[in-house]
Design a protein around this motif. Structure first.
Motif, short mmCIF file in Angstrom:
data_model
loop_
_atom_site.label_atom_id
_atom_site.label_comp_id
_atom_site.label_asym_id
_atom_site.label_seq_id
_atom_site.Cartn_x
_atom_site.Cartn_y
_atom_site.Cartn_z
N ALA A 105 1.01 -1.14 -0.05
CA ALA A 105 0.08 0.00 -0.05
C ALA A 105 0.73 1.20 0.00
O ALA A 105 0.68 2.29 -0.44
CB ALA A 105 -0.92 0.05 1.30
N GLU A 106 2.13 1.24 0.72
CA GLU A 106 2.88 2.28 0.89
C GLU A 106 3.62 2.67 -0.54
O GLU A 106 3.65 3.56 -1.14
CB GLU A 106 4.07 2.14 1.83
CG GLU A 106 4.74 3.50 2.04
CD GLU A 106 5.57 3.34 3.14
OE1 GLU A 106 5.26 2.44 4.25
OE2 GLU A 106 6.71 3.93 3.34
N ALA A 109 1.61 4.36 -2.96
CA ALA A 109 1.64 5.97 -2.80
C ALA A 109 2.79 6.54 -3.74
O ALA A 109 2.45 7.86 -3.91
CB ALA A 109 1.75 6.18 -1.45
N TYR A 110 3.71 5.86 -3.96
CA TYR A 110 4.57 6.54 -4.69
C TYR A 110 4.52 5.89 -6.25
O TYR A 110 5.72 6.29 -7.08
CB TYR A 110 6.15 6.13 -3.96
CG TYR A 110 6.29 6.59 -2.75
CD1 TYR A 110 6.84 8.05 -2.56
CD2 TYR A 110 5.93 5.95 -1.32
CE1 TYR A 110 7.09 8.42 -1.41
CE2 TYR A 110 6.13 6.50 -0.48
CZ TYR A 110 6.68 7.67 -0.24
OH TYR A 110 6.79 8.33 0.96
N HIS A 112 3.54 6.92 -8.66
CA HIS A 112 3.36 8.00 -9.92
C HIS A 112 4.79 8.86 -9.93
O HIS A 112 5.03 9.73 -10.65
CB HIS A 112 2.17 9.03 -9.88
CG HIS A 112 0.94 8.29 -10.16
ND1 HIS A 112 0.44 7.85 -11.25
CD2 HIS A 112 0.11 7.85 -9.21
CE1 HIS A 112 -0.43 6.84 -11.12
NE2 HIS A 112 -1.02 7.15 -10.00
N GLN A 175 -2.06 1.18 -11.85
CA GLN A 175 -1.40 2.40 -11.11
C GLN A 175 -0.67 2.94 -12.32
O GLN A 175 0.08 3.96 -12.07
CB GLN A 175 -0.43 1.86 -10.05
CG GLN A 175 -0.98 1.20 -9.03
CD GLN A 175 -2.03 2.31 -8.12
OE1 GLN A 175 -1.50 3.39 -8.04
NE2 GLN A 175 -3.21 1.68 -7.70
#
Ligand SMILES: [Zn+2]
Length: 177
Positions: A105-106, A109-110, A112, A175
């Motif tokens: 999940a973390e 968050a990165y 992109h 993503q």
């Protein structure tokens, strides 16, 4: 995260965490600093100091330091305290999650960002503080790594540098930018 338990570990524990990949040359620094460093390496008889500056290395997403290759990372207190890291009452130490899902999940968050992000297992030992979702450790070394959004060349270079299995994979389709 609240510290629940402090233990001295004989056996390493294995957690999940994420890294970015960076090169020493990417650090903000002056030509003079570089020249002084390279001259010192030459005087010590080290070879390959220039080449090493351009090789990919593991780096924390939240802290400045690089993860050394072929030697353990020793945590220091990020708040500058004189104590041995980690301390239960502080937030220092090398962080890792117990569950793959939390690290993943973390990672997303990165997803992109312009640079590749790594997800992998990390072995931790020495002084350990158990936290709600994982641990903070005194010593750490990666066990295996997956480079998301990275190419095979980065994976190959990291595998050679750290001596652990590294694979490259594209970002998950949902993503991708
Ligand atoms: Zn501390």
């Amino acid at each position: 995260l609240s510290a629940l338990e402090l233990a001295f570990s004989v056996e390493p524990v294995t957690g999940w965490r994420i890294w970015r990949v960076s090169r020493e040359i990417d650090r903000r620094r002056t030509a003079h600093e570089l020249a002084v460093e390279l001259l010192a390496a030459e005087r010590r008889g080290e070879t390959g100091a220039v080449a090493r500056l351009f090789e990919p290395r593991l780096r924390s997403l939240t802290e400045l330091g690089f993860w050394p290759a072929r030697e353990r990372l020793t945590a220091t207190c990020g708040r500058g305290a004189a104590h041995t890291a980690p301390q239960a009452a502080c937030e220092c130490g090398v962080w890792a999650f117990r569950a793959y899902e939390r690290a993943y999940a973390e990672l997303l968050a990165y997803a992109h960002g312009a640079t590749p992000v790594l997800l992998g297992r990390v072995r931790m030992w020495g002084r350990l503080v158990e936290a709600e979702h994982g641990w903070r450790a005194q010593y750490a070394y990666p066990a295996d790594l997956t480079v998301f959004g990275g190419d095979e060349d980065v994976a190959t270079a990291l595998e050679a540098a750290y001596g652990v299995p590294v694979t490259a994979t594209p970002w998950p389709a949902e993503q991708a930018a």
